[in-house]
Design a protein around this motif. Structure first.
Motif: not given
Length: 115
Positions: A58-77
């Motif tokens: 997400c370019y608008c809110f500066d979210i990259d794949s690595e951040q989101y992958l970590l959130a998915l693993k930690d159930r914070r996505a």
């Protein structure tokens, strides 16, 4: 065309030829945009070049794949995706300008989750 004028850095944005351009989303592709008439714009000329290299979701809110992958693993996505959906629904995104594809990034989350 508005996406190109906002994405391409100065002074290269001054010489963009009006045409139909297509974006190459593949990270390994060195060309960002190519046109029907054969013109190309390299990814290094983009303001978002570093975000592309960091696999931005997400370019608008500066979210990259690595951040989101970590959130998915930690159930914070879900709150992250919910925030983006809420802000998009409120018209507070700028995908046409910030995303080099000019498209809304919400589909990126679903595609990433399915990979």
């Amino acid at each position: 065309m508005p996406t190109l004028y906002h994405q391409v850095r100065f002074p290269e944005n001054q010489s963009i030829v009006i045409d139909s351009y297509y974006f190459c989303p593949t990270k390994t592709c060195s060309i960002a945009y190519f046109a029907n008439a054969g013109g190309t714009i390299p990814k290094q000329h983009l303001r978002s070049y570093q975000a592309i290299q960091n696999d931005a979701l997400c370019y608008c809110f500066d979210i990259d794949s690595e951040q989101y992958l970590l959130a998915l693993k930690d159930r914070r996505a879900e709150p992250i995706k919910g925030f983006v959906m809420q802000r998009t629904k409120a018209g507070e995104c700028a995908c046409e300008i910030r995303n080099p594809s000019g498209q809304c990034c919400l589909a990126n989350f679903k595609r990433f989750e399915n990979e």
